[in-house]
Design a protein around this motif. Structure first.
Motif, PDB file in Angstrom:
ATOM      1  N   PRO A 158       0.790  -1.292  -0.081  1.00  0.00           N
ATOM      2  CA  PRO A 158      -0.014   0.023   0.028  1.00  0.00           C
ATOM      3  C   PRO A 158       0.838   1.252   0.009  1.00  0.00           C
ATOM      4  O   PRO A 158       1.875   1.239   0.856  1.00  0.00           O
ATOM      5  N   ALA A 159       0.666   2.294  -0.863  1.00  0.00           N
ATOM      6  CA  ALA A 159       1.316   3.436  -1.024  1.00  0.00           C
ATOM      7  C   ALA A 159       1.490   4.081   0.242  1.00  0.00           C
ATOM      8  O   ALA A 159       2.527   4.558   0.468  1.00  0.00           O
ATOM      9  N   THR A 160       0.437   3.983   1.472  1.00  0.00           N
ATOM     10  CA  THR A 160       0.675   4.534   2.364  1.00  0.00           C
ATOM     11  C   THR A 160       1.692   4.141   3.654  1.00  0.00           C
ATOM     12  O   THR A 160       2.091   4.523   4.501  1.00  0.00           O
ATOM     13  N   LEU A 161       2.051   2.714   3.026  1.00  0.00           N
ATOM     14  CA  LEU A 161       3.339   2.283   3.973  1.00  0.00           C
ATOM     15  C   LEU A 161       4.497   1.926   3.388  1.00  0.00           C
ATOM     16  O   LEU A 161       5.372   1.334   4.126  1.00  0.00           O
ATOM     17  N   ARG A 162       4.685   2.509   2.288  1.00  0.00           N
ATOM     18  CA  ARG A 162       5.943   2.295   1.762  1.00  0.00           C
ATOM     19  C   ARG A 162       7.125   3.341   2.222  1.00  0.00           C
ATOM     20  O   ARG A 162       8.313   2.932   2.009  1.00  0.00           O
ATOM     21  N   THR A 163       6.614   4.217   2.896  1.00  0.00           N
ATOM     22  CA  THR A 163       7.606   5.128   3.674  1.00  0.00           C
ATOM     23  C   THR A 163       7.708   5.002   5.024  1.00  0.00           C
ATOM     24  O   THR A 163       8.044   5.617   5.988  1.00  0.00           O
ATOM     25  N   THR A 164       6.823   3.804   5.812  1.00  0.00           N
ATOM     26  CA  THR A 164       6.821   3.426   6.903  1.00  0.00           C
ATOM     27  C   THR A 164       8.232   2.212   7.186  1.00  0.00           C
ATOM     28  O   THR A 164       8.014   1.384   6.493  1.00  0.00           O
ATOM     29  N   ALA A 165       8.693   2.741   8.265  1.00  0.00           N
ATOM     30  CA  ALA A 165       9.990   1.646   8.599  1.00  0.00           C
ATOM     31  C   ALA A 165       9.382   0.571   9.278  1.00  0.00           C
ATOM     32  O   ALA A 165       8.565   0.499  10.048  1.00  0.00           O
ATOM     33  N   ARG A 166       9.915  -0.621   8.854  1.00  0.00           N
ATOM     34  CA  ARG A 166       9.515  -1.903   9.642  1.00  0.00           C
ATOM     35  C   ARG A 166      10.786  -2.448   9.507  1.00  0.00           C
ATOM     36  O   ARG A 166      11.658  -2.839   8.539  1.00  0.00           O
ATOM     37  N   ASN A 167      11.396  -3.164  10.765  1.00  0.00           N
ATOM     38  CA  ASN A 167      12.500  -3.775  11.007  1.00  0.00           C
ATOM     39  C   ASN A 167      13.752  -3.114  10.439  1.00  0.00           C
ATOM     40  O   ASN A 167      14.722  -3.328  10.012  1.00  0.00           O
ATOM     41  N   GLY A 168      13.578  -1.639  10.676  1.00  0.00           N
ATOM     42  CA  GLY A 168      14.529  -0.749  10.460  1.00  0.00           C
ATOM     43  C   GLY A 168      14.860  -0.152   9.087  1.00  0.00           C
ATOM     44  O   GLY A 168      15.814   0.552   8.729  1.00  0.00           O
ATOM     45  N   LYS A 169      13.803  -0.511   8.213  1.00  0.00           N
ATOM     46  CA  LYS A 169      14.001  -0.341   6.591  1.00  0.00           C
ATOM     47  C   LYS A 169      12.616   0.019   5.980  1.00  0.00           C
ATOM     48  O   LYS A 169      11.803  -0.815   6.211  1.00  0.00           O
ATOM     49  N   THR A 170      12.443   1.279   5.156  1.00  0.00           N
ATOM     50  CA  THR A 170      11.163   1.314   4.695  1.00  0.00           C
ATOM     51  C   THR A 170      10.980   0.434   3.360  1.00  0.00           C
ATOM     52  O   THR A 170      12.154   0.060   2.841  1.00  0.00           O
ATOM     53  N   PRO A 171       9.943   0.083   2.724  1.00  0.00           N
ATOM     54  CA  PRO A 171       9.903  -0.325   1.570  1.00  0.00           C
ATOM     55  C   PRO A 171      10.568   0.306   0.612  1.00  0.00           C
ATOM     56  O   PRO A 171      11.178  -0.395  -0.233  1.00  0.00           O
ATOM     57  N   ASP A 172      10.552   1.626   0.615  1.00  0.00           N
ATOM     58  CA  ASP A 172      11.299   2.281  -0.402  1.00  0.00           C
ATOM     59  C   ASP A 172      12.519   2.158  -0.330  1.00  0.00           C
ATOM     60  O   ASP A 172      13.163   1.929  -1.461  1.00  0.00           O
ATOM     61  N   ALA A 173      13.313   2.036   0.629  1.00  0.00           N
ATOM     62  CA  ALA A 173      14.709   1.804   0.843  1.00  0.00           C
ATOM     63  C   ALA A 173      15.137   0.370   0.506  1.00  0.00           C
ATOM     64  O   ALA A 173      16.129   0.277  -0.329  1.00  0.00           O
ATOM     65  N   GLU A 174      14.184  -0.508   0.515  1.00  0.00           N
ATOM     66  CA  GLU A 174      14.510  -1.829   0.278  1.00  0.00           C
ATOM     67  C   GLU A 174      14.408  -2.033  -1.051  1.00  0.00           C
ATOM     68  O   GLU A 174      15.231  -2.817  -1.746  1.00  0.00           O
ATOM     69  N   LEU A 175      13.622  -1.303  -1.802  1.00  0.00           N
ATOM     70  CA  LEU A 175      13.381  -1.513  -3.097  1.00  0.00           C
ATOM     71  C   LEU A 175      14.746  -0.702  -3.919  1.00  0.00           C
ATOM     72  O   LEU A 175      15.290  -1.474  -4.818  1.00  0.00           O
ATOM     73  N   VAL A 176      15.342   0.437  -3.116  1.00  0.00           N
ATOM     74  CA  VAL A 176      16.544   0.998  -3.735  1.00  0.00           C
ATOM     75  C   VAL A 176      17.796  -0.029  -3.522  1.00  0.00           C
ATOM     76  O   VAL A 176      18.683  -0.096  -4.577  1.00  0.00           O
ATOM     77  N   ASP A 177      17.833  -0.624  -2.722  1.00  0.00           N
ATOM     78  CA  ASP A 177      18.920  -1.327  -2.110  1.00  0.00           C
ATOM     79  C   ASP A 177      18.751  -2.499  -3.181  1.00  0.00           C
ATOM     80  O   ASP A 177      19.965  -3.088  -3.528  1.00  0.00           O
ATOM     81  N   GLY A 178      17.517  -3.385  -3.207  1.00  0.00           N
ATOM     82  CA  GLY A 178      17.592  -4.295  -4.089  1.00  0.00           C
ATOM     83  C   GLY A 178      17.887  -4.202  -5.756  1.00  0.00           C
ATOM     84  O   GLY A 178      18.716  -4.888  -6.324  1.00  0.00           O
ATOM     85  N   LEU A 179      17.438  -2.995  -5.896  1.00  0.00           N
ATOM     86  CA  LEU A 179      17.756  -2.581  -7.532  1.00  0.00           C
ATOM     87  C   LEU A 179      18.911  -2.253  -7.737  1.00  0.00           C
ATOM     88  O   LEU A 179      19.627  -2.697  -8.720  1.00  0.00           O
ATOM     89  N   THR A 180      19.714  -1.715  -6.727  1.00  0.00           N
ATOM     90  CA  THR A 180      21.128  -1.524  -6.735  1.00  0.00           C
ATOM     91  C   THR A 180      22.050  -2.646  -6.816  1.00  0.00           C
ATOM     92  O   THR A 180      22.934  -2.694  -7.626  1.00  0.00           O
ATOM     93  N   LEU A 181      21.519  -3.712  -5.917  1.00  0.00           N
ATOM     94  CA  LEU A 181      22.479  -4.909  -6.105  1.00  0.00           C
ATOM     95  C   LEU A 181      22.192  -5.619  -7.357  1.00  0.00           C
ATOM     96  O   LEU A 181      22.955  -6.243  -7.985  1.00  0.00           O
ATOM     97  N   ILE A 182      20.885  -5.676  -8.094  1.00  0.00           N
ATOM     98  CA  ILE A 182      20.724  -6.251  -9.347  1.00  0.00           C
ATOM     99  C   ILE A 182      21.500  -5.497 -10.475  1.00  0.00           C
ATOM    100  O   ILE A 182      21.798  -6.065 -11.236  1.00  0.00           O
ATOM    101  N   GLU A 183      21.658  -3.962 -10.159  1.00  0.00           N
ATOM    102  CA  GLU A 183      22.434  -3.288 -11.143  1.00  0.00           C
ATOM    103  C   GLU A 183      24.041  -3.526 -11.231  1.00  0.00           C
ATOM    104  O   GLU A 183      24.539  -3.812 -12.199  1.00  0.00           O
ATOM    105  N   ARG A 184      24.346  -3.924  -9.977  1.00  0.00           N
ATOM    106  CA  ARG A 184      25.930  -4.295 -10.155  1.00  0.00           C
ATOM    107  C   ARG A 184      26.032  -6.009 -10.236  1.00  0.00           C
ATOM    108  O   ARG A 184      26.945  -5.978 -10.879  1.00  0.00           O
ATOM    109  N   GLU A 185      25.204  -6.468 -10.098  1.00  0.00           N
ATOM    110  CA  GLU A 185      25.174  -8.069 -11.000  1.00  0.00           C
ATOM    111  C   GLU A 185      25.079  -8.053 -12.054  1.00  0.00           C
ATOM    112  O   GLU A 185      25.902  -8.892 -12.744  1.00  0.00           O
ATOM    113  N   ILE A 186      24.430  -7.121 -12.790  1.00  0.00           N
ATOM    114  CA  ILE A 186      24.194  -6.971 -14.299  1.00  0.00           C
ATOM    115  C   ILE A 186      25.748  -6.523 -14.907  1.00  0.00           C
ATOM    116  O   ILE A 186      26.191  -6.881 -15.902  1.00  0.00           O
ATOM    117  N   ALA A 187      26.117  -5.608 -14.239  1.00  0.00           N
ATOM    118  CA  ALA A 187      27.616  -5.135 -14.507  1.00  0.00           C
ATOM    119  C   ALA A 187      28.592  -6.028 -14.524  1.00  0.00           C
ATOM    120  O   ALA A 187      29.531  -6.200 -15.398  1.00  0.00           O
TER     121      ALA A 187
END
Length: 239
Positions: free
Chosen positions: A178-207
């Protein structure tokens, strides 16, 4: 691949706990970009890809004497990437569904994934859009290298798994939060931050995959360059 898999699995598990089954879906926004905007995006991608290739050439040249053959190799790669992006299908075409990405021919998979990712851009937070653009640029550089890859090799399997399965599943899981929960931290990290971190890992792996695929060509190029140097420079000195 374990680091990428673990990060994606952790994010998917976290998002599943806070997702709603009935509502909260962030419906993809229909985008009808103007012609000038489409040209601007195309030129931006070309500039990013060309810059990445030039930087790679400089870095490799610091450790390996490329010579004329090396310069020609990177020039050809530059032209191939530029032409590929210049004739890329317009973004207003319907993107391929995720299930099609899982079965797409390995030679066209980067292009198909790039089209799909471009269609998801408006569903991503601002911080993730920049990473998505980097992934698109990596895919454009990777695409010309897959013309000669055997689809039954381990490298092809890992590539298909990463950009044909993991990447779409990762982004789709984020869209279910839900859009209202994407900026709410859970277990120390928001879904938005988890998305950025995961995409960054994928970008590095493609490289990393791109570099591994190019290693054979670079070794062959260096060997041929040394052969030509010994043969023709030697003939010139004896003549």
């Amino acid at each position: 691949m374990s680091e990428v898999d673990d990060a994606i699995a952790a994010a998917r598990s976290s998002w599943a706990r806070i997702s709603s089954a009935d509502d909260g879906l962030f419906a993809p926004t229909e985008r009808r970009a103007k012609a000038t905007q489409a040209i601007g995006k195309r030129l931006t991608r070309i500039a990013i890809v060309d810059a990445a290739i030039l930087v790679a050439a400089v870095v490799i040249g610091m450790f390996l004497p490329l010579g004329i053959m090396g310069a020609l190799f990177f020039m050809a790669l530059l032209v191939a990437a530029t032409v590929t992006l210049a004739v890329w299908p317009a973004e207003d075409r319907a993107p391929p569904p995720p299930e099609k990405l899982r079965t797409a021919d390995i030679k066209v998979l980067p292009a198909q994934t790039q089209r799909w990712l471009a269609a998801q851009r408006q569903t991503l937070p601002a911080a993730a859009r920049g990473v998505a653009e980097k992934i698109a640029a990596r895919l454009a550089v990777l695409s010309p290298q897959l013309g000669k890859i055997d689809p039954d090799t381990e490298a092809a399997f890992e590539l298909r798994r990463l950009i044909g399965e993991q990447l779409p599943a990762f982004v789709n899981d984020y869209a279910q939060v839900p859009a209202t929960l994407r900026t709410t931290a859970r277990n120390g990290k928001t879904p938005d931050a988890e998305l950025v971190d995961g995409l960054t890992l994928i970008e590095r792996e493609i490289a990393d995959m791109t570099e591994r695929l190019a290693q054979g060509d670079l070794d062959s190029l260096a060997t041929r360059g040394r052969y030509l140097e010994m043969k023709y420079r030697g003939d010139g000195e004896t003549g």
